[in-house]
Design a protein around this motif. Sequence first.
Motif, PDB file in Angstrom:
ATOM      1  N   LEU A  17       0.823  -1.210   0.000  1.00 55.47           N
ATOM      2  CA  LEU A  17       0.000   0.000   0.000  1.00 55.47           C
ATOM      3  C   LEU A  17       0.860   1.265   0.000  1.00 55.47           C
ATOM      4  CD1 LEU A  17      -2.889  -1.027   2.400  1.00 55.47           C
ATOM      5  CD2 LEU A  17      -3.023  -0.597  -0.045  1.00 55.47           C
ATOM      6  N   ILE A  18       1.918   1.278   0.797  1.00 54.24           N
ATOM      7  CA  ILE A  18       2.811   2.448   0.826  1.00 54.24           C
ATOM      8  C   ILE A  18       3.519   2.593  -0.519  1.00 54.24           C
ATOM      9  CG2 ILE A  18       4.873   3.438   1.909  1.00 54.24           C
ATOM     10  CD1 ILE A  18       2.320   3.648   3.592  1.00 54.24           C
ATOM     11  N   GLY A  19       3.922   1.467  -1.115  1.00 52.73           N
ATOM     12  CA  GLY A  19       4.537   1.524  -2.449  1.00 52.73           C
ATOM     13  C   GLY A  19       3.583   2.099  -3.481  1.00 52.73           C
ATOM     14  N   GLY A  20       2.312   1.690  -3.404  1.00 49.96           N
ATOM     15  CA  GLY A  20       1.308   2.252  -4.313  1.00 49.96           C
ATOM     16  C   GLY A  20       1.099   3.739  -4.075  1.00 49.96           C
ATOM     17  N   LEU A  21       1.088   4.147  -2.818  1.00 48.56           N
ATOM     18  CA  LEU A  21       0.925   5.566  -2.487  1.00 48.56           C
ATOM     19  C   LEU A  21       2.089   6.391  -3.008  1.00 48.56           C
ATOM     20  CD1 LEU A  21      -0.577   7.825  -0.954  1.00 48.56           C
ATOM     21  CD2 LEU A  21       0.790   7.207   1.043  1.00 48.56           C
ATOM     22  N   ILE A  22       3.301   5.888  -2.822  1.00 46.14           N
ATOM     23  CA  ILE A  22       4.478   6.611  -3.315  1.00 46.14           C
ATOM     24  C   ILE A  22       4.460   6.674  -4.840  1.00 46.14           C
ATOM     25  CG2 ILE A  22       7.005   6.502  -3.493  1.00 46.14           C
ATOM     26  CD1 ILE A  22       6.991   5.485  -0.575  1.00 46.14           C
ATOM     27  N   GLY A  23       4.058   5.589  -5.490  1.00 41.12           N
ATOM     28  CA  GLY A  23       3.949   5.598  -6.957  1.00 41.12           C
ATOM     29  C   GLY A  23       2.938   6.627  -7.440  1.00 41.12           C
ATOM     30  N   TRP A  24       1.767   6.672  -6.784  1.00 36.20           N
ATOM     31  CA  TRP A  24       0.752   7.665  -7.159  1.00 36.20           C
ATOM     32  C   TRP A  24       1.270   9.072  -6.932  1.00 36.20           C
ATOM     33  CZ3 TRP A  24      -1.557  11.346  -4.060  1.00 36.20           C
ATOM     34  CH2 TRP A  24      -2.565  12.093  -4.676  1.00 36.20           C
ATOM     35  N   LEU A  25       1.955   9.291  -5.799  1.00 45.64           N
ATOM     36  CA  LEU A  25       2.500  10.611  -5.490  1.00 45.64           C
ATOM     37  C   LEU A  25       3.505  11.052  -6.550  1.00 45.64           C
ATOM     38  CD1 LEU A  25       2.719  12.996  -3.527  1.00 45.64           C
ATOM     39  CD2 LEU A  25       4.490  11.719  -2.324  1.00 45.64           C
ATOM     40  N   LEU A  26       4.355  10.134  -7.001  1.00 49.28           N
ATOM     41  CA  LEU A  26       5.328  10.479  -8.036  1.00 49.28           C
ATOM     42  C   LEU A  26       4.646  10.850  -9.349  1.00 49.28           C
ATOM     43  CD1 LEU A  26       8.111   7.830  -7.344  1.00 49.28           C
ATOM     44  CD2 LEU A  26       8.174  10.286  -6.851  1.00 49.28           C
ATOM     45  N   THR A  27       3.584  10.118  -9.724  1.00 46.85           N
ATOM     46  CA  THR A  27       2.875  10.490 -10.960  1.00 46.85           C
ATOM     47  C   THR A  27       2.199  11.843 -10.801  1.00 46.85           C
ATOM     48  OG1 THR A  27       0.817   9.360 -10.351  1.00 46.85           O
ATOM     49  CG2 THR A  27       2.467   8.082 -11.584  1.00 46.85           C
ATOM     50  N   TYR A  28       1.662  12.122  -9.601  1.00 45.33           N
ATOM     51  CA  TYR A  28       1.024  13.421  -9.348  1.00 45.33           C
ATOM     52  C   TYR A  28       2.053  14.543  -9.457  1.00 45.33           C
ATOM     53  CZ  TYR A  28      -1.488  17.164  -7.053  1.00 45.33           C
ATOM     54  OH  TYR A  28      -2.074  18.360  -6.786  1.00 45.33           O
ATOM     55  N   LEU A  29       3.200  14.366  -8.831  1.00 47.50           N
ATOM     56  CA  LEU A  29       4.235  15.394  -8.901  1.00 47.50           C
ATOM     57  C   LEU A  29       4.721  15.600 -10.333  1.00 47.50           C
ATOM     58  CD1 LEU A  29       6.305  14.538  -5.696  1.00 47.50           C
ATOM     59  CD2 LEU A  29       4.755  16.473  -6.040  1.00 47.50           C
ATOM     60  N   PHE A  30       4.822  14.524 -11.098  1.00 48.97           N
ATOM     61  CA  PHE A  30       5.224  14.643 -12.507  1.00 48.97           C
ATOM     62  C   PHE A  30       4.187  15.449 -13.293  1.00 48.97           C
ATOM     63  CE2 PHE A  30       5.055  13.068 -16.887  1.00 48.97           C
ATOM     64  CZ  PHE A  30       6.341  13.409 -17.301  1.00 48.97           C
ATOM     65  N   ARG A  31       2.887  15.125 -13.097  1.00 49.17           N
ATOM     66  CA  ARG A  31       1.842  15.858 -13.817  1.00 49.17           C
ATOM     67  C   ARG A  31       1.794  17.316 -13.386  1.00 49.17           C
ATOM     68  NH1 ARG A  31      -3.156  13.965 -12.385  1.00 49.17           N
ATOM     69  NH2 ARG A  31      -2.287  12.719 -10.718  1.00 49.17           N
ATOM     70  N   ALA A  32       2.002  17.578 -12.103  1.00 48.58           N
ATOM     71  CA  ALA A  32       2.007  18.964 -11.618  1.00 48.58           C
ATOM     72  C   ALA A  32       3.212  19.716 -12.166  1.00 48.58           C
ATOM     73  CB  ALA A  32       1.999  18.992 -10.097  1.00 48.58           C
ATOM     74  N   GLY A  33       4.366  19.054 -12.203  1.00 48.70           N
ATOM     75  CA  GLY A  33       5.579  19.694 -12.701  1.00 48.70           C
ATOM     76  C   GLY A  33       5.528  19.993 -14.184  1.00 48.70           C
ATOM     77  N   THR A  34       4.883  19.123 -14.951  1.00 50.56           N
ATOM     78  CA  THR A  34       4.789  19.346 -16.399  1.00 50.56           C
ATOM     79  C   THR A  34       3.507  20.084 -16.782  1.00 50.56           C
ATOM     80  OG1 THR A  34       3.772  17.162 -16.691  1.00 50.56           O
ATOM     81  CG2 THR A  34       6.173  17.312 -16.953  1.00 50.56           C
ATOM     82  N   LYS A  35       2.744  20.519 -15.780  1.00 49.21           N
ATOM     83  CA  LYS A  35       1.494  21.277 -15.965  1.00 49.21           C
ATOM     84  C   LYS A  35       0.488  20.520 -16.832  1.00 49.21           C
ATOM     85  CE  LYS A  35       3.624  25.649 -15.134  1.00 49.21           C
ATOM     86  NZ  LYS A  35       3.119  26.744 -14.458  1.00 49.21           N
ATOM     87  N   GLN A  36       0.365  19.228 -16.589  1.00 53.26           N
ATOM     88  CA  GLN A  36      -0.614  18.411 -17.300  1.00 53.26           C
ATOM     89  C   GLN A  36      -1.806  18.110 -16.404  1.00 53.26           C
ATOM     90  OE1 GLN A  36       1.570  14.996 -18.624  1.00 53.26           O
ATOM     91  NE2 GLN A  36       2.518  16.082 -20.310  1.00 53.26           N
ATOM     92  N   MET A  37      -2.106  19.031 -15.508  1.00 54.30           N
ATOM     93  CA  MET A  37      -3.229  18.860 -14.592  1.00 54.30           C
ATOM     94  C   MET A  37      -4.513  19.304 -15.296  1.00 54.30           C
ATOM     95  SD  MET A  37      -1.671  17.733 -11.918  1.00 54.30           S
ATOM     96  CE  MET A  37      -2.771  17.920 -10.556  1.00 54.30           C
ATOM     97  N   THR A  38      -5.638  18.835 -14.815  1.00 54.02           N
ATOM     98  CA  THR A  38      -6.933  19.150 -15.418  1.00 54.02           C
ATOM     99  C   THR A  38      -7.180  20.659 -15.439  1.00 54.02           C
ATOM    100  OG1 THR A  38      -7.797  17.040 -14.652  1.00 54.02           O
ATOM    101  CG2 THR A  38      -9.409  18.703 -15.275  1.00 54.02           C
ATOM    102  N   TYR A  39      -6.897  21.330 -14.327  1.00 52.37           N
ATOM    103  CA  TYR A  39      -7.140  22.779 -14.251  1.00 52.37           C
ATOM    104  C   TYR A  39      -6.331  23.526 -15.300  1.00 52.37           C
ATOM    105  CZ  TYR A  39      -6.924  27.585 -12.710  1.00 52.37           C
ATOM    106  OH  TYR A  39      -6.970  28.952 -12.687  1.00 52.37           O
ATOM    107  N   ASN A  40      -5.062  23.185 -15.429  1.00 50.36           N
ATOM    108  CA  ASN A  40      -4.217  23.863 -16.418  1.00 50.36           C
ATOM    109  C   ASN A  40      -4.749  23.649 -17.833  1.00 50.36           C
ATOM    110  OD1 ASN A  40      -2.437  24.821 -14.476  1.00 50.36           O
ATOM    111  ND2 ASN A  40      -1.164  23.003 -14.570  1.00 50.36           N
ATOM    112  N   GLN A  41      -5.199  22.447 -18.141  1.00 50.78           N
ATOM    113  CA  GLN A  41      -5.741  22.156 -19.470  1.00 50.78           C
ATOM    114  C   GLN A  41      -7.030  22.931 -19.713  1.00 50.78           C
ATOM    115  OE1 GLN A  41      -4.111  20.367 -21.844  1.00 50.78           O
ATOM    116  NE2 GLN A  41      -5.691  21.146 -23.185  1.00 50.78           N
ATOM    117  N   GLN A  42      -7.899  22.999 -18.691  1.00 53.39           N
ATOM    118  CA  GLN A  42      -9.149  23.744 -18.831  1.00 53.39           C
ATOM    119  C   GLN A  42      -8.865  25.225 -19.042  1.00 53.39           C
ATOM    120  OE1 GLN A  42     -11.170  22.696 -15.210  1.00 53.39           O
ATOM    121  NE2 GLN A  42     -12.257  20.995 -16.161  1.00 53.39           N
TER     122      GLN A  42
END
Length: 101
Positions: free
Chosen positions: A42-67
């Motif tokens: 579960l912690i490994g899954g959480l860290i994996g999700w967090l890394l994908t979130y940080l990547f999307r936030a860093g590359t500005k591929q978030m839903t709000y930015n696209q909208q």
Amino acid sequence: MRRIDVIGIGLGVFAAGGLAYLVLQVAGLDSLQAGIWSQVLLIGGLIGWLLTYLFRAGTKQMTYNQQLKDYEEAVLQKRLEELTPEELAKMQTEIEQKKSH
């Protein structure tokens, strides 16, 4: 994301942890080891999700930015469509003059 979606995801993660615990016990681990390894998963899954979130936030591929980008493009397109042919020609002339300088 709606509130009910967040509740559903939370319950799903909780259920996945319990299921992983049961599967590990059936696989032959004692309850302590099964508990530790289910937490590791579960912690490994959480860290994996967090890394994908940080990547999307860093590359500005978030839903709000696209909208926001889509909205800005729609506003500019609407303004461009509202220009008269004379205003459009004048704008093109100004752009060409700026490019030549």
